[in-house]
Scaffold this motif. Structure first.
Motif, PDB file in Angstrom:
ATOM      1  N   THR A  41     -15.325  -1.462  -9.605  1.00 41.11           N
ATOM      2  CA  THR A  41     -14.844  -0.115  -9.905  1.00 41.11           C
ATOM      3  C   THR A  41     -14.072  -0.172 -11.209  1.00 41.11           C
ATOM      4  O   THR A  41     -13.259  -1.076 -11.397  1.00 41.11           O
ATOM      5  N   ASN A  45      -6.688   4.281 -14.325  1.00 36.45           N
ATOM      6  CA  ASN A  45      -5.654   4.005 -13.313  1.00 36.45           C
ATOM      7  C   ASN A  45      -6.112   3.169 -12.125  1.00 36.45           C
ATOM      8  O   ASN A  45      -5.321   2.938 -11.215  1.00 36.45           O
ATOM      9  N   ARG A  46      -7.351   2.692 -12.109  1.00 34.01           N
ATOM     10  CA  ARG A  46      -7.787   1.825 -11.002  1.00 34.01           C
ATOM     11  C   ARG A  46      -9.000   0.985 -11.413  1.00 34.01           C
ATOM     12  O   ARG A  46     -10.003   1.521 -11.876  1.00 34.01           O
ATOM     13  N   GLU A  48     -11.245  -2.527  -9.860  1.00 32.69           N
ATOM     14  CA  GLU A  48     -11.488  -3.559  -8.854  1.00 32.69           C
ATOM     15  C   GLU A  48     -12.541  -4.505  -9.397  1.00 32.69           C
ATOM     16  O   GLU A  48     -13.550  -4.062  -9.946  1.00 32.69           O
ATOM     17  N   LEU A  80      -8.197  -1.987 -16.879  1.00 33.00           N
ATOM     18  CA  LEU A  80      -7.485  -0.750 -16.532  1.00 33.00           C
ATOM     19  C   LEU A  80      -6.748  -0.199 -17.746  1.00 33.00           C
ATOM     20  O   LEU A  80      -6.846   0.987 -18.047  1.00 33.00           O
ATOM     21  N   THR A  84      -7.489   3.425 -19.542  1.00 35.47           N
ATOM     22  CA  THR A  84      -6.485   4.424 -19.202  1.00 35.47           C
ATOM     23  C   THR A  84      -5.627   4.869 -20.373  1.00 35.47           C
ATOM     24  O   THR A  84      -5.239   6.035 -20.456  1.00 35.47           O
ATOM     25  N   ILE A 111      -7.396  -6.050  -7.593  1.00 36.21           N
ATOM     26  CA  ILE A 111      -7.199  -4.615  -7.772  1.00 36.21           C
ATOM     27  C   ILE A 111      -5.991  -4.403  -8.681  1.00 36.21           C
ATOM     28  O   ILE A 111      -4.939  -5.017  -8.472  1.00 36.21           O
ATOM     29  N   GLU A 113      -3.707  -1.113 -10.378  1.00 40.38           N
ATOM     30  CA  GLU A 113      -3.499   0.328 -10.245  1.00 40.38           C
ATOM     31  C   GLU A 113      -2.251   0.780 -10.996  1.00 40.38           C
ATOM     32  O   GLU A 113      -1.262   0.053 -11.047  1.00 40.38           O
TER      33      GLU A 113
END
Length: 154
Positions: A41, A45-46, A48, A80, A84, A111, A113
């Motif tokens: 992913t 903001n995220r 994986e 990320l 972002t 992960i 975030e």
């Protein structure tokens, strides 16, 4: 839209697109290739990614080595940040604090975030929450990577 996010969006519509993106990302920052990250992913903001459990990343306990886990967390954080950060800002990592909470005996999903408001706040210190999780939900590593986010020089 950032180059990383643009590449992700283009690659993932292709067969094996996630693997193609992961290979290209690791070529840009060669140290990440040592863990062979597989991005799952990637969105603002995220992020994986998966660190496959293989002998090359093992320690003497035959589990995923702590530094390989940190490498995966840093790769997730870097993707990320690139996906972002506002176009008028730049980032650099300034520190990492982690706790090893369980033995990493399988593939580990890393992960990273953040919250959207962190990137537009006046405070240049942006903490990225990171963790590594086994398929059964066991958290094997968790912590924060602190970024220094400042206006881009013109």
């Amino acid at each position: 839209m950032s180059q990383v996010l643009t590449l992700w969006n283009k690659a993932t519509v292709l067969p094996l697109g996630q693997r193609v993106f992961s290979f290209l990302f690791a070529r840009k920052a060669p140290y990440f290739a040592s863990i062979r990250p597989r991005f799952l992913t990637l969105e603002p903001n995220r992020v994986e990614l998966l660190i496959p459990n293989r002998r090359r990343v093992h320690n003497h306990l035959k589990s995923v080595h702590a530094i390989a886990l940190c490498n995966g967390l840093e790769a997730a954080m870097g993707a990320l940040a690139e996906a972002t950060i506002p176009a008028d800002k730049r980032w650099i990592p300034k520190g990492m604090e982690v706790a090893y909470t369980a033995k990493a005996t399988g593939d580990v999903t890393c992960i990273a975030e953040t919250e959207p408001e962190q990137w537009i706040a006046e405070n240049p210190d942006v903490p990225v929450q990171v963790r590594g999780v086994l398929a059964d939900g066991t958290v094997v590593i968790e912590g924060v990577i602190r970024l220094w986010v400042t206006p881009r020089k013109r």
